[in-house]
Design an enzyme around this catalytic site. Structure first.
Site, PDB file in Angstrom:
ATOM      1  N   TYR A  90      -5.135  13.376 -13.381  1.00 24.04           N
ATOM      2  CA  TYR A  90      -6.295  12.472 -13.300  1.00 24.04           C
ATOM      3  C   TYR A  90      -7.611  13.038 -13.102  1.00 24.04           C
ATOM      4  O   TYR A  90      -8.236  12.183 -12.503  1.00 24.04           O
ATOM      5  CB  TYR A  90      -5.911  11.491 -12.115  1.00 24.04           C
ATOM      6  CG  TYR A  90      -4.205  11.094 -12.057  1.00 24.04           C
ATOM      7  CD1 TYR A  90      -3.771  10.098 -12.855  1.00 24.04           C
ATOM      8  CD2 TYR A  90      -3.789  11.664 -11.232  1.00 24.04           C
ATOM      9  CE1 TYR A  90      -2.509   9.804 -12.834  1.00 24.04           C
ATOM     10  CE2 TYR A  90      -2.125  11.268 -10.853  1.00 24.04           C
ATOM     11  CZ  TYR A  90      -1.695  10.286 -11.683  1.00 24.04           C
ATOM     12  OH  TYR A  90      -0.420   9.798 -11.589  1.00 24.04           O
ATOM     13  N   CYS A 150       1.208  29.313 -16.254  1.00 21.75           N
ATOM     14  CA  CYS A 150       0.507  29.571 -17.582  1.00 21.75           C
ATOM     15  C   CYS A 150      -0.257  28.512 -18.587  1.00 21.75           C
ATOM     16  O   CYS A 150       0.298  28.272 -19.548  1.00 21.75           O
ATOM     17  CB  CYS A 150       1.310  30.365 -18.435  1.00 21.75           C
ATOM     18  SG  CYS A 150       2.506  31.428 -17.570  1.00 21.75           S
ATOM     19  N   PRO A 205       0.938  -0.919  -0.052  1.00 23.35           N
ATOM     20  CA  PRO A 205       0.022  -0.088  -0.050  1.00 23.35           C
ATOM     21  C   PRO A 205       0.953   1.343   0.084  1.00 23.35           C
ATOM     22  O   PRO A 205       1.787   1.367   0.634  1.00 23.35           O
ATOM     23  CB  PRO A 205      -0.886  -0.159   1.344  1.00 23.35           C
ATOM     24  CG  PRO A 205       0.059  -0.755   2.257  1.00 23.35           C
ATOM     25  CD  PRO A 205       1.082  -1.818   1.511  1.00 23.35           C
ATOM     26  N   GLY A 206       0.474   2.131  -0.819  1.00 23.61           N
ATOM     27  CA  GLY A 206       1.313   3.589  -0.714  1.00 23.61           C
ATOM     28  C   GLY A 206       0.228   4.541  -0.178  1.00 23.61           C
ATOM     29  O   GLY A 206       0.287   5.169   1.158  1.00 23.61           O
ATOM     30  N   ARG A 207      -1.132   4.663  -1.114  1.00 22.49           N
ATOM     31  CA  ARG A 207      -1.699   5.830  -1.048  1.00 22.49           C
ATOM     32  C   ARG A 207      -2.682   5.647   0.541  1.00 22.49           C
ATOM     33  O   ARG A 207      -2.809   6.908   1.286  1.00 22.49           O
ATOM     34  CB  ARG A 207      -2.940   5.953  -2.001  1.00 22.49           C
ATOM     35  CG  ARG A 207      -4.019   7.023  -1.993  1.00 22.49           C
ATOM     36  CD  ARG A 207      -4.985   7.060  -3.107  1.00 22.49           C
ATOM     37  NE  ARG A 207      -4.367   6.371  -4.347  1.00 22.49           N
ATOM     38  CZ  ARG A 207      -4.187   7.100  -5.494  1.00 22.49           C
ATOM     39  NH1 ARG A 207      -4.654   8.339  -5.589  1.00 22.49           N
ATOM     40  NH2 ARG A 207      -4.073   6.523  -6.562  1.00 22.49           N
TER      41      ARG A 207
END
Ligand code: LLP
Length: 428
Positions: free
Chosen positions: A330, A356, A288-290
């Site tokens: 995303y 910009c 797991p990361g998030r």
């Protein structure tokens, strides 16, 4: 769960007033809650207790060495995707023999570095990579531990850029070819087959796709186990987090209610996969990361100007797409809240940065309390794939990172200076 909440009208991270953090370290800046990261790790670890398991934190989500140090102390291993990430893990006191090395494009230099440091396993994504690892291991006189990443052709029902387990994605080896690739690996003299791995995607909010992947792979894993005597199966990462109502999701009642469709708890996740994984009799790895760091971070920013046109109200802030690219890349949705709690009637606005490009926005037509120049806001759930994906575009210095632990706020990365921007450049 997370620890961002209003206390007496001021947004706090744990016991620290974020107005004070903004005043001390300036904006834009990233703030992380150590307590949230620890809490998330412990909760997932507990839910997975029925399995012989190891949580290998996906370093790509947030690779600050203070975050890695914190997770190493909790007992995490690490899932890395580059030589740079291995370097960070080692600097943070993590152990190479608790690292899995993933990714479709490992270079010869990265393979040789990881072999010499003694990583636990290379998760291999092609036959050409097996051949390369075998050659390098042979030249170093080392036996390389390998696992094959198997692509189960499962729909993770997530954004197309972060879905990885479909046969059209570039990742892994098709389930029907896996046994042959293991036979190839077996025949290579400098390899030792250690496991099998899969990963179907990221920000997955239902348990179904994980259960489907585990179920689809169970027979193959048993077959590979009987032929090659493997010791682990990694089911990858991908547990999704709450982005909408992120502030409310910190409240225990909300989190445990079962009627909100946009969340998966560690307990749901564990319940869905344990039936397929427990009978395998293998060590199960998780990447797991998030889930561990996402809700633990916020990006603080200050309103610079409010510009009203006949079409819209633009709230122009000092953070930009180069600091947090998820909305632009995303269509990522981050909750935006003022640091000073407001009773003002929400009005629709676009929250945009100074870069910009029309893609430089954090929110479009979002109803937010009225904001004026000088007001500070927090973009929530920015702890994963936030700072790590930032760039110097428009020659904007990289932001500082601050970690809060209880009543303390500590700088864990200083803001870049203009001199930092040109360090390494030269005029011939
Ligand atoms: N394992 C492997 C092999 C992966 O490719 C990934 C993420 C993970 C584990 C961790 O996945 P997580 O638990 O964090 O979902 N930048 C995108 C997400 C990219 C994910 C890439 N791979 C975003 O901001 O949504």
């Amino acid at each position: 769960m997370h620890q961002f909440s209003y206390i007496d009208g001021d947004l706090h991270c744990e016991e620290v007033n974020l107005e004070e953090v903004a005043a001390q370290f300036g904006t834009p800046s990233y703030v992380y809650s150590a307590g949230t990261i620890r809490g998330n790790f412990q909760r997932l670890d507990r839910a997975l207790q029925p399995l012989d398991h190891l949580i290998c934190y996906a370093v790509k989500a947030n690779s600050n060495i203070a975050v890695l140090d914190l997770l190493a102390r909790e007992g995490a291993g690490f899932d890395i995707v580059s030589g740079g990430e291995l370097f960070r893990v080692l600097k943070a006191g993590g152990r190479a023999d608790r690292c899995t090395f993933a990714g479709v494009g490992k270079t010869a230099h990265e393979i040789s570095y990881a072999l010499q440091e003694g990583v636990y396993c290379f998760n291999v994504e092609s036959e050409a990579e097996l051949v390369r690892i075998n050659e390098i291991a042979g030249s170093l006189g080392i036996i390389a531990p390998v696992a094959v990443r198997v692509n189960p052709d499962v729909d993770a029902r997530t954004h197309k850029f972060i879905s990885t387990g479909k046969s059209k994605n570039k990742f892994g080896i098709g389930i029907d070819r896996a046994a042959d690739v293991y036979a190839t690996a077996e025949a290579l003299p400098h390899l030792r087959i250690r496991g099998i791995q899969t990963h179907i995607g990221s920000q997955i909010l239902e348990a179904g796709p994980f259960a489907e992947a585990a179920g689809k792979l169970a027979a193959l894993v048993s077959e590979i186990k009987s032929r090659h005597d493997i010791e682990f199966f990694s089911i990858g990462g991908g547990i999704g987090i709450v982005y909408d109502h992120a502030l409310a999701s910190g409240q225990p009642e909300w989190w445990t209610s079962t009627d909100h469709p946009h969340r998966i708890t560690p307990e749901d996740y564990a319940a869905a996969i344990i039936p397929a994984l427990a009978p395998l009799g293998l060590r199960i790895l998780f990447e797991p990361g998030r889930f561990l760091v996402g809700n633990a971070g916020a990006l603080l920013s200050t309103v610079q100007y409010v510009k009203s046109t006949p079409a819209k109200t633009f709230t122009i802030v000092d953070a930009a797409m180069n600091d947090l690219i998820r909305p632009a890349l995303y269509e990522g949705w981050h909750e935006i809240v003022p640091l000073k709690e407001s009773n003002g009637t929400p009005i629709p606005m676009d929250v945009v940065g100074p870069v910009c490009e029309s893609g430089d926005f954090f929110a479009q037509d979002r109803a937010l309390p009225p904001l004026a120049a000088g007001d500070r806001i927090a973009l929530l759930s920015a702890g994963a794939y936030g700072f790590v994906m930032s760039s110097n575009y428009n020659s904007r210095p990289l932001l500082p990172e601050i970690i809060v632990d209880g009543s303390e706020a500590l700088l864990i990365r200083r803001r870049q200076s203009f001199e930092d921007l040109i360090a390494g450049e030269s005029i011939p």
